[in-house]
Motif scaffolding. Structure first.
Motif, PDB file in Angstrom:
ATOM      1  N   ARG A 282       0.932  -1.274   0.196  1.00 19.37           N
ATOM      2  CA  ARG A 282      -0.066   0.080   0.079  1.00 19.37           C
ATOM      3  C   ARG A 282       0.780   1.357  -0.102  1.00 19.37           C
ATOM      4  NH1 ARG A 282      -3.220   3.012   3.936  1.00 19.37           N
ATOM      5  NH2 ARG A 282      -2.273   1.880   5.567  1.00 19.37           N
ATOM      6  N   THR A 283       1.967   1.273   0.750  1.00 20.10           N
ATOM      7  CA  THR A 283       2.786   2.397   0.752  1.00 20.10           C
ATOM      8  C   THR A 283       3.395   2.901  -0.596  1.00 20.10           C
ATOM      9  OG1 THR A 283       3.172   1.961   3.164  1.00 20.10           O
ATOM     10  CG2 THR A 283       4.742   3.478   2.253  1.00 20.10           C
ATOM     11  N   GLU A 284       3.898   1.761  -1.348  1.00 20.13           N
ATOM     12  CA  GLU A 284       4.611   1.834  -2.589  1.00 20.13           C
ATOM     13  C   GLU A 284       3.383   2.577  -3.701  1.00 20.13           C
ATOM     14  OE1 GLU A 284       5.250  -2.213  -3.893  1.00 20.13           O
ATOM     15  OE2 GLU A 284       7.136  -2.426  -2.703  1.00 20.13           O
ATOM     16  N   ARG A 285       2.114   2.355  -3.362  1.00 23.39           N
ATOM     17  CA  ARG A 285       1.137   3.297  -4.109  1.00 23.39           C
ATOM     18  C   ARG A 285       0.951   4.654  -3.593  1.00 23.39           C
ATOM     19  NH1 ARG A 285      -1.711  -1.543  -3.222  1.00 23.39           N
ATOM     20  NH2 ARG A 285      -3.162  -0.428  -1.770  1.00 23.39           N
ATOM     21  N   THR A 286       0.900   4.729  -2.426  1.00 21.57           N
ATOM     22  CA  THR A 286       0.671   6.009  -1.706  1.00 21.57           C
ATOM     23  C   THR A 286       1.899   7.036  -1.138  1.00 21.57           C
ATOM     24  OG1 THR A 286       0.480   5.233   0.720  1.00 21.57           O
ATOM     25  CG2 THR A 286      -1.531   5.004  -0.650  1.00 21.57           C
ATOM     26  N   ALA A 287       2.899   6.259  -1.496  1.00 23.19           N
ATOM     27  CA  ALA A 287       4.279   6.993  -1.009  1.00 23.19           C
ATOM     28  C   ALA A 287       4.396   7.837   0.293  1.00 23.19           C
ATOM     29  CB  ALA A 287       4.451   7.884  -2.160  1.00 23.19           C
ATOM     30  N   ARG A 288       3.423   6.982   1.455  1.00 25.90           N
ATOM     31  CA  ARG A 288       3.567   7.444   2.657  1.00 25.90           C
ATOM     32  C   ARG A 288       4.160   6.184   3.530  1.00 25.90           C
ATOM     33  NH1 ARG A 288      -1.788  10.390   4.484  1.00 25.90           N
ATOM     34  NH2 ARG A 288      -0.474  11.024   6.187  1.00 25.90           N
ATOM     35  N   GLU A 289       5.134   6.821   4.430  1.00 23.09           N
ATOM     36  CA  GLU A 289       5.773   5.975   5.189  1.00 23.09           C
ATOM     37  C   GLU A 289       4.778   5.246   6.332  1.00 23.09           C
ATOM     38  OE1 GLU A 289       9.128   8.060   6.661  1.00 23.09           O
ATOM     39  OE2 GLU A 289       7.669   9.512   8.021  1.00 23.09           O
ATOM     40  N   PHE A 290       5.504   4.032   6.988  1.00 24.98           N
ATOM     41  CA  PHE A 290       4.675   3.616   8.018  1.00 24.98           C
ATOM     42  C   PHE A 290       5.669   3.108   8.994  1.00 24.98           C
ATOM     43  CE2 PHE A 290       5.231  -0.292   5.547  1.00 24.98           C
ATOM     44  CZ  PHE A 290       5.381  -1.290   6.539  1.00 24.98           C
ATOM     45  N   ALA A 291       5.309   2.788  10.297  1.00 22.61           N
ATOM     46  CA  ALA A 291       6.037   2.423  11.534  1.00 22.61           C
ATOM     47  C   ALA A 291       5.910   0.839  11.762  1.00 22.61           C
ATOM     48  CB  ALA A 291       5.990   3.405  12.397  1.00 22.61           C
ATOM     49  N   LEU A 292       6.788   0.086  12.379  1.00 25.37           N
ATOM     50  CA  LEU A 292       6.737  -1.029  12.980  1.00 25.37           C
ATOM     51  C   LEU A 292       7.434  -0.980  14.326  1.00 25.37           C
ATOM     52  CD1 LEU A 292       6.054  -3.998  13.139  1.00 25.37           C
ATOM     53  CD2 LEU A 292       8.056  -4.398  11.673  1.00 25.37           C
ATOM     54  N   LEU A 293       6.662  -1.219  15.439  1.00 22.16           N
ATOM     55  CA  LEU A 293       7.219  -1.261  16.943  1.00 22.16           C
ATOM     56  C   LEU A 293       7.304  -2.677  17.275  1.00 22.16           C
ATOM     57  CD1 LEU A 293       6.189   1.824  16.524  1.00 22.16           C
ATOM     58  CD2 LEU A 293       5.642   1.591  18.713  1.00 22.16           C
ATOM     59  N   PHE A 294       8.451  -3.058  17.646  1.00 26.53           N
ATOM     60  CA  PHE A 294       8.903  -4.505  18.306  1.00 26.53           C
ATOM     61  C   PHE A 294       8.707  -4.100  19.775  1.00 26.53           C
ATOM     62  CE2 PHE A 294      10.521  -7.749  15.567  1.00 26.53           C
ATOM     63  CZ  PHE A 294       9.488  -7.910  14.508  1.00 26.53           C
ATOM     64  N   LEU A 295       7.802  -4.882  20.797  1.00 25.24           N
ATOM     65  CA  LEU A 295       8.081  -4.817  22.092  1.00 25.24           C
ATOM     66  C   LEU A 295       8.322  -5.990  22.942  1.00 25.24           C
ATOM     67  CD1 LEU A 295       5.000  -3.326  20.651  1.00 25.24           C
ATOM     68  CD2 LEU A 295       5.141  -2.167  22.770  1.00 25.24           C
ATOM     69  N   ASP A 296       8.919  -5.699  24.059  1.00 27.64           N
ATOM     70  CA  ASP A 296       9.401  -7.064  24.734  1.00 27.64           C
ATOM     71  C   ASP A 296       9.102  -6.790  26.241  1.00 27.64           C
ATOM     72  OD1 ASP A 296      11.363  -9.614  24.594  1.00 27.64           O
ATOM     73  OD2 ASP A 296      10.932  -8.952  26.584  1.00 27.64           O
ATOM     74  N   LEU A 297       8.322  -7.333  26.951  1.00 29.74           N
ATOM     75  CA  LEU A 297       7.626  -7.186  28.249  1.00 29.74           C
ATOM     76  C   LEU A 297       8.859  -7.602  29.207  1.00 29.74           C
ATOM     77  CD1 LEU A 297       5.438  -6.231  30.268  1.00 29.74           C
ATOM     78  CD2 LEU A 297       4.860  -8.945  30.221  1.00 29.74           C
ATOM     79  N   ASP A 298       9.603  -6.545  29.944  1.00 28.29           N
ATOM     80  CA  ASP A 298      10.570  -6.681  30.698  1.00 28.29           C
ATOM     81  C   ASP A 298      10.441  -7.636  32.131  1.00 28.29           C
ATOM     82  OD1 ASP A 298      11.855  -4.846  28.986  1.00 28.29           O
ATOM     83  OD2 ASP A 298      11.320  -3.182  30.442  1.00 28.29           O
ATOM     84  N   GLY A 299      11.289  -8.663  32.122  1.00 33.07           N
ATOM     85  CA  GLY A 299      11.351  -9.503  33.164  1.00 33.07           C
ATOM     86  C   GLY A 299       9.954 -10.533  33.378  1.00 33.07           C
ATOM     87  N   LEU A 300       9.524 -10.901  32.510  1.00 25.52           N
ATOM     88  CA  LEU A 300       8.488 -11.935  32.380  1.00 25.52           C
ATOM     89  C   LEU A 300       8.910 -13.042  33.221  1.00 25.52           C
ATOM     90  CD1 LEU A 300       5.690 -12.642  31.585  1.00 25.52           C
ATOM     91  CD2 LEU A 300       6.632 -13.621  29.548  1.00 25.52           C
ATOM     92  N   LYS A 301      10.069 -13.676  32.947  1.00 29.05           N
ATOM     93  CA  LYS A 301      10.598 -14.785  33.608  1.00 29.05           C
ATOM     94  C   LYS A 301      10.633 -14.583  35.374  1.00 29.05           C
ATOM     95  CE  LYS A 301      13.907 -18.390  33.544  1.00 29.05           C
ATOM     96  NZ  LYS A 301      13.862 -18.768  35.122  1.00 29.05           N
ATOM     97  N   LYS A 302      11.066 -13.486  35.763  1.00 27.31           N
ATOM     98  CA  LYS A 302      11.073 -13.002  37.217  1.00 27.31           C
ATOM     99  C   LYS A 302       9.737 -13.252  37.655  1.00 27.31           C
ATOM    100  CE  LYS A 302      15.303 -10.658  36.839  1.00 27.31           C
ATOM    101  NZ  LYS A 302      15.933  -9.195  37.207  1.00 27.31           N
TER     102      LYS A 302
END
Length: 460
Positions: free
Chosen positions: A313-333
Motif C-alpha cells: 500500500r505504501t508503494e502506491r501512496t508513497a507514505r511511510e509507516f512504522a513498525l514497533l517491536f515490544l518486549d515485556l521486561d522481566g517476564l521470567k522473574k
C-alpha cells in the motif's frame, strides 16, 4: 545422555507423572530431533514447570525420524535447527506428505528474523530460541490449538463439497429446501422445509415470491447453478443471499438440475441448503487461525501478512509507516515469583495497553512469549516515538501489581528496510539495542527515553 532423560526415553510408553490435578491430564507425546541431551532435558523441565505431562522419544537421523513416525503417534515434533546430518528443515519434508498433520517447532540457538520467516513459510508451526526456552509451552499450546482449528476447518469443507451423489441423497431429505421453477424463475412448487427456512406462514405465500428469477434469467448464474460453468474447471455450488419473510438475510447454497417432462414446459428443480451458520463458523475459525489465543491480538502470521500489505500500500501512496517491536521486561522473574497465571495476566495487561493506544487502522500483535508488535500505518518517526512513549507510560501507570515495563524498538518503512524481513530485522535490532541500554543503565526504563528508540543501524 543423562540417566534421567535416558530412563524417560526407554519408558516412552509410560507418561511422566506430575503432582496435583495436572497429573490427571493426557500426556503430551513429543518426538525430539536433537543431538544435545542437555538441551532436550532443559525443554522437558520447562514443560514440566508449565504442568505438562510428557512422553518423549529422541532421534538423530532422518531415517530414525521417519521410522518413529510410522510406528508411534506424536502430538508435536521439536527439532534442532540447524541439525547435524540434516539438510535444512528436512523434518518438514518428511512430515508434509502424511495424512495427519503434526506441528513442528524448531529449536534454535540464534533467532534471526530471516531464518524464522523462512521456516514459517516452509511450514513450521513456530521457532523457539534456546535462550528463550520459557516460550516453549506457549508455542506448543498455540501450535496444537491452530492444528486443531485446521483439522476442524478441513472437515467442514469436506462435508460441504458438492457432488452428484450428495445431490441425489438430498432430494429425499426434508431438512433441505426444495423448489421447482419455470424458465423465468417463478416458483411452481416448494416443499415445507423451504417454507420454514424462509419464515413464510404458508406455502401459498412463498409461491408468490420469485426468489430464483435473478438466477435462472442470468445465463452465467444458471450455468453455475446447473454445474455447467466453463469459467472454472470444477466450480463450487452457487451461493447467494436470500431474504427471509422478516427481512433478515441467510446464506444459501443452491444445486439445480433441468427437468424435461413430456407435455410440459421445461422446468428446474433446485435444492436449497442454509449454510449461514457454517459460514459464520468458518469465519470464526479463520479469525482464530490469525489470532493469539491468550491475548486476542494478531499472531505472527497475521503480523507478517499485515506488514506485507502495508508495504504494497505504501508503494502506491508513497507514505511511510512504522513498525514497533515490544518486549515485556522481566517476564521470567514475574513467573518465578508470582506464578504463570500472573505472568499470563501481565501479557494481557500489555495487550490491553496496545489496544488502548492504537487506532482502528493499527494492528497490535503478539508473536512470541513476551514479544509483541504494533503496525502503525501512515506514521513517521516522531509520531511512532510518541506512541512508544504513551505505551510505556500507560503500562507503568495502569494501577495494577506487579509493576510492568516494556522495551520498544522502532523501525520506519522504507528508511529502515524495504522488505518484510529487513524491516522486521531493523525493529528487532532496535529493540535489543534498547534492552542493552537498559542493562547498562537500570534507571533508563523509568526516564521515558523512548525518543531514542529509533534503530541506529539502519544504514548497515
Amino acid at each position: 545422555m543423562p540417566s534421567t532423560l535416558l530412563d524417560r526415553v526407554k519408558r516412552a510408553d509410560q507418561p511422566l507423572v506430575l503432582n496435583g490435578p495436572a497429573g490427571r491430564r493426557l500426556p503430551l507425546r513429543i518426538l525430539f530431533v536433537h543431538s544435545d541431551a542437555a538441551e532436550v532435558e532443559s525443554c522437558v523441565e520447562e514443560l514440566r514447570r508449565a504442568h505438562f505431562k510428557v512422553r518423549l522419544d529422541v532421534v538423530l537421523t532422518p531415517e530414525q525420524f521417519a521410522g518413529r513416525l510410522n510406528s508411534k503417534y506424536y502430538d508435536v515434533v521439536l527439532a534442532e535447527y540447524p541439525a547435524p546430518n540434516w539438510q535444512g528443515p528436512q523434518a518438514l519434508e518428511i512430515l508434509r506428505p502424511r495424512d495427519r498433520q503434526i506441528p513442528c517447532i524448531f529449536l534454535t540457538d540464534t533467532m534471526q528474523p530471516e531464518t524464522v520467516a523462512e521456516l514459517i513459510t516452509e511450514g513450521a508451526a513456530d521457532c523457539v530460541g534456546m535462550d528463550h526456552v520459557g516460550h516453549l509451552p506457549v508455542a506448543i499450546r498455540r501450535a496444537l490449538n491452530e492444528n486443531n482449528l485446521r483439522e476442524e476447518r478441513d472437515q467442514t469443507e469436506k462435508k460441504l463439497r458438492h457432488s452428484e451423489a450428495r445431490y441425489r441423497a438430498l432430494v429425499g431429505n426434508l431438512n433441505y429446501g426444495m423448489c421447482r421453477c419455470n424458465a423465468k424463475g417463478n416458483f411452481l412448487d416448494v416443499n415445507r422445509a423451504l417454507v420454514t427456512m424462509l419464515g413464510y406462514p404458508s406455502r401459498a405465500e412463498l409461491l408468490g415470491v420469485n426468489l430464483a428469477t435473478g438466477i435462472l434469467c442470468d445465463p452465467s448464474k444458471r450455468a453455475h447453478l446447473l454445474g455447467q460453468s466453463v469459467e472454472l474447471d470444477s466450480p463450487d455450488p452457487l451461493e447467494i443471499e436470500w431474504k427471509r419473510k422478516n427481512g433478515t438475510t441467510l446464506r444459501v447454497r443452491l444445486s439445480g438440475r433441468e427437468v424435461s417432462n413430456e407435455g410440459e414446459m421445461d422446468s428446474y428443480e433446485i435444492i436449497v441448503e442454509d449454510v449461514t451458520q457454517q459460514r459464520k463458523l468458518e469465519d470464526h475459525l479463520r479469525q482464530q487461525a490469525a489470532t493469539d489465543p491468550l491475548t486476542g491480538l494478531a499472531n505472527y502470521r497475521h503480523l507478517v501478512e499485515t506488514v506485507d500489505l502495508e508495504i504494497n500500500r505504501t508503494e502506491r501512496t508513497a507514505r511511510e509507516f512504522a513498525l514497533l517491536f515490544l518486549d515485556l521486561d522481566g517476564l521470567k522473574k514475574i513467573n518465578d515469583r508470582f506464578g504463570h497465571l500472573v505472568g499470563s495476566q501481565a501479557l494481557c495487561r500489555l495487550a490491553d495497553v496496545l489496544c488502548i493506544c492504537s487506532r482502528k487502522i493499527d494492528t497490535p500483535a503478539r508473536f512470541g512469549g513476551d514479544e509483541f508488535a504494533l503496525v502503525l500505518p501512515e506514521t513517521g518517526q516522531v509520531e511512532a516515538n510518541l506512541v512508544a512513549r504513551r505505551i510505556c507510560d500507560s503500562l507503568a501507570n495502569d494501577g495494577k501489581e506487579p509493576k510492568l515495563s516494556v522495551s520498544i524498538g522502532v523501525a520506519i518503512y522504507p528508511k529502515d528496510g524495504e522488505k518484510v524481513d529487513s524491516l522486521l530485522g531493523a525493529a528487532d535490532a532496535a529493540l535489543y539495542a534498547m534492552k542493552a541500554r537498559k542493562k547498562r543503565s537500570p534507571d533508563a526504563s523509568t526516564q521515558g527515553k523512548t525518543a531514542e528508540l529509533r534503530h541506529k543501524a539502519a544504514g548497515r
